[in-house]
Design a protein around this motif. Structure first.
Motif, PDB file in Angstrom:
ATOM      1  N   ALA A 165      66.628  64.838  37.358  1.00 36.78           N
ATOM      2  CA  ALA A 165      65.596  64.026  36.709  1.00 36.78           C
ATOM      3  C   ALA A 165      64.311  64.820  36.516  1.00 36.78           C
ATOM      4  O   ALA A 165      63.285  64.567  37.157  1.00 36.78           O
ATOM      5  CB  ALA A 165      65.331  62.761  37.513  1.00 36.78           C
ATOM      6  N   THR A 166      64.361  65.808  35.622  1.00 37.86           N
ATOM      7  CA  THR A 166      63.175  66.571  35.270  1.00 37.86           C
ATOM      8  C   THR A 166      63.295  67.006  33.825  1.00 37.86           C
ATOM      9  O   THR A 166      64.406  67.141  33.299  1.00 37.86           O
ATOM     10  CB  THR A 166      63.011  67.805  36.189  1.00 37.86           C
ATOM     11  OG1 THR A 166      61.800  68.490  35.851  1.00 37.86           O
ATOM     12  CG2 THR A 166      64.173  68.761  36.043  1.00 37.86           C
ATOM     13  N   ASN A 167      62.136  67.217  33.190  1.00 38.29           N
ATOM     14  CA  ASN A 167      62.121  67.676  31.800  1.00 38.29           C
ATOM     15  C   ASN A 167      61.889  69.179  31.691  1.00 38.29           C
ATOM     16  O   ASN A 167      61.632  69.689  30.595  1.00 38.29           O
ATOM     17  CB  ASN A 167      61.020  66.934  31.024  1.00 38.29           C
ATOM     18  CG  ASN A 167      61.318  65.456  30.895  1.00 38.29           C
ATOM     19  OD1 ASN A 167      62.462  65.071  30.666  1.00 38.29           O
ATOM     20  ND2 ASN A 167      60.286  64.629  31.043  1.00 38.29           N
ATOM     21  N   ARG A 168      62.012  69.920  32.789  1.00 39.82           N
ATOM     22  CA  ARG A 168      61.654  71.341  32.784  1.00 39.82           C
ATOM     23  C   ARG A 168      62.714  72.223  32.124  1.00 39.82           C
ATOM     24  O   ARG A 168      62.405  73.331  31.693  1.00 39.82           O
ATOM     25  CB  ARG A 168      61.441  71.846  34.219  1.00 39.82           C
ATOM     26  CG  ARG A 168      60.292  71.187  34.946  1.00 39.82           C
ATOM     27  CD  ARG A 168      60.035  71.883  36.266  1.00 39.82           C
ATOM     28  NE  ARG A 168      59.363  73.162  36.082  1.00 39.82           N
ATOM     29  CZ  ARG A 168      59.221  74.084  37.036  1.00 39.82           C
ATOM     30  NH1 ARG A 168      59.760  73.862  38.232  1.00 39.82           N
ATOM     31  NH2 ARG A 168      58.599  75.220  36.798  1.00 39.82           N
ATOM     32  N   TYR A 169      63.957  71.756  32.055  1.00 38.41           N
ATOM     33  CA  TYR A 169      65.054  72.640  31.672  1.00 38.41           C
ATOM     34  C   TYR A 169      65.567  72.330  30.268  1.00 38.41           C
ATOM     35  O   TYR A 169      65.601  71.178  29.836  1.00 38.41           O
ATOM     36  CB  TYR A 169      66.210  72.506  32.669  1.00 38.41           C
ATOM     37  CG  TYR A 169      65.797  72.641  34.120  1.00 38.41           C
ATOM     38  CD1 TYR A 169      65.027  73.718  34.552  1.00 38.41           C
ATOM     39  CD2 TYR A 169      66.173  71.678  35.057  1.00 38.41           C
ATOM     40  CE1 TYR A 169      64.647  73.840  35.880  1.00 38.41           C
ATOM     41  CE2 TYR A 169      65.799  71.789  36.384  1.00 38.41           C
ATOM     42  CZ  TYR A 169      65.036  72.863  36.791  1.00 38.41           C
ATOM     43  OH  TYR A 169      64.653  72.976  38.104  1.00 38.41           O
ATOM     44  N   VAL A 170      66.012  73.388  29.589  1.00 40.60           N
ATOM     45  CA  VAL A 170      66.611  73.226  28.257  1.00 40.60           C
ATOM     46  C   VAL A 170      68.130  73.085  28.339  1.00 40.60           C
ATOM     47  O   VAL A 170      68.779  72.748  27.348  1.00 40.60           O
ATOM     48  CB  VAL A 170      66.255  74.406  27.331  1.00 40.60           C
ATOM     49  CG1 VAL A 170      64.745  74.548  27.197  1.00 40.60           C
ATOM     50  CG2 VAL A 170      66.864  75.721  27.828  1.00 40.60           C
ATOM     51  N   GLY A 171      68.695  73.384  29.494  1.00 40.96           N
ATOM     52  CA  GLY A 171      70.140  73.286  29.676  1.00 40.96           C
ATOM     53  C   GLY A 171      70.537  73.878  31.008  1.00 40.96           C
ATOM     54  O   GLY A 171      69.685  74.184  31.853  1.00 40.96           O
ATOM     55  N   GLY A 172      71.850  74.050  31.188  1.00 43.04           N
ATOM     56  CA  GLY A 172      72.315  74.594  32.455  1.00 43.04           C
ATOM     57  C   GLY A 172      73.801  74.840  32.455  1.00 43.04           C
ATOM     58  O   GLY A 172      74.492  74.678  31.440  1.00 43.04           O
TER      59      GLY A 172
END
Length: 425
Positions: A165-172
């Protein structure tokens, strides 16, 4: 008398066993120096093959990195298989690549065989901040699949928000063969398994001298162990016991905090599938939920293994960048622990003389590698050295400038990569 650090793990450990101090002269097939994962894994494999084994430990079982780490089961090595391919060629890389996912399987087998209660959970996520890191994860997925890992899923910007639950990442990248554990309880469970198989463990018994020869003798302050073989498994806590191992490695500290227990609703909202996460930065952050729903969050490196004055001040802002919804959550525990860094970021494995073996320098990737190391060390002592030799022949070099310059040169290099992370280049 050295006790466990004041960590969440020490406060929540299953067992409060005090193994005796060595006060006598004993004999065995193999003397192992260090009761962390490397030593415990080696002991279990040897005992299962009929060797007699004695472990001497300077403090407590799992006192070092094995009982203090982030608790994440992360596959491969601190330098991935493609780097190994470029460094040593295809044949050696194929041997090392075939072992890259074995450590996690060994952990799960140990937990199942010996009934170890350590909050084992499946699933680990590598999180990308930018498109460059995402392209790296796409390449990593292809690489790992080539070496047999078929439990991987790329996560786009929508999917990664389904798992964290964070908006920091573009994917993974999700690796279901990864996961997380209570690291100290794993070590304590493995120690109990060692004893159940007839092995001996002595705590508060630091090795202070090794008499090398046909029947080496490991001396402690009040006793000694005479054996056919010695396995040195002290890693960042070995000190200067074996001078040949000191110049090509450097102890480094990492810091971890644990929150107060979160509500079931909040914990599920943060990490709905209960996966562990690490980001793709050079100086990475890592986090997960504990068995009692605390958020365990770690990151940062202190070169030279100095203890920071205020760990919470270093790590809490990192946590709040990822999860600002935790602004009012109390931090119950903060601790530091040392890992051993090599210049190549690859583990150092080898033999000194005919009967002194060692493995060290996991470079922050130790939970899985150390369990594999125990298996290949045990194989080598039984005369099956192909996999041991694949590691032993990796090239290793001293840090530039010698021991005096290890810390400043490493910190300078880290600052360069940290700047690149911030710029996304």
């Amino acid at each position: 008398m050295q006790q466990h650090t004041t960590s969440y793990y020490a406060a929540s450990r299953n067992q409060h066993v005090d193994y005796p101090e060595l006060l006598d002269s004993v004999e065995c097939d193999v003397c192992i120096i260090g009761a962390g994962y490397t030593g415990l894994s080696t002991a279990l494999f040897l005992l299962e093959q009929g060797f007699t084994v004695t472990i001497v430990e300077a403090a407590k079982v799992g006192f070092g990195a094995s009982g203090r780490n982030g608790g994440q089961i992360v596959n491969s090595y601190s330098r991935d298989i493609d780097v190994i391919e470029r460094t040593v060629g295809a044949r050696q890389a194929s041997l090392l690549g075939a072992m890259a996912f074995e450590g996690g399987r060994i952990i799960r087998e140990r937990v199942a065989r010996y009934g170890i209660e350590c909050d084992l959970k499946d699933g680990g996520v590598f999180a990308a901040f930018n498109d460059k890191q995402m392209k790296h994860l796409e390449a990593q997925k292809r690489l790992w699949e080539r070496y047999g890992n078929d439990q991987l899923e790329l996560l786009d910007s929508r999917r990664i928000r389904d798992v964290v639950a964070t908006n920091r990442y573009v994917g993974g990248l999700l690796d279901m063969s990864g996961g997380h554990i209570h690291p100290l309880n794993l070590a304590l469970g493995e120690a109990a398994a060692v004893v159940s198989l007839g092995g001996n463990i002595y705590e508060q018994s630091p090795a202070i001298r090794i008499d090398r020869g046909d029947r080496p003798v490991v001396h402690t302050p009040k006793g000694q162990v005479r054996s056919r073989f010695v396995v040195v498994a002290g890693n960042a806590y070995l000190g200067g016991l074996v001078p040949e191992l000191a110049s090509k490695s450097m102890p480094c500290g990492t810091q971890v905090i644990a929150t107060e227990p979160l509500s079931e609703e909040l914990a599920h909202r943060l990490l709905p599938q209960d996966y562990c996460v690490e980001d793709c930065n050079y100086l990475l952050d890592y986090y997960r939920l504990s068995g009692d729903r605390r958020l365990i969050y770690g990151g940062g490196v202190v070169y030279g293994a100095r203890d920071p004055a205020n760990i919470e001040k270093i790590i809490r802002p990192k946590m709040l960048k990822t999860f600002p919804q935790l602004a009012k959550v109390k931090i119950d525990f903060a601790w530091t622990g040392n890992f051993l860094l090599t210049l190549s970021r690859l583990p150092q494995v080898g033999r000194l003389g005919d009967n002194l073996y060692y493995s060290q320098g996991c470079s922050g990737h130790g939970v899985t590698y150390t369990h594999l190391a125990g298996k290949i060390l045990a194989e080598a002592l039984r005369g099956q050295a192909e996999r041991f030799d694949a590691f032993a022949s990796l090239p290793h070099y001293p840090f530039p400038g010698g021991r005096m310059m290890q810390v400043p040169f490493s910190a300078l290099g880290a600052a360069y990569y940290q700047l690149r992370d911030r710029l996304g280049v």
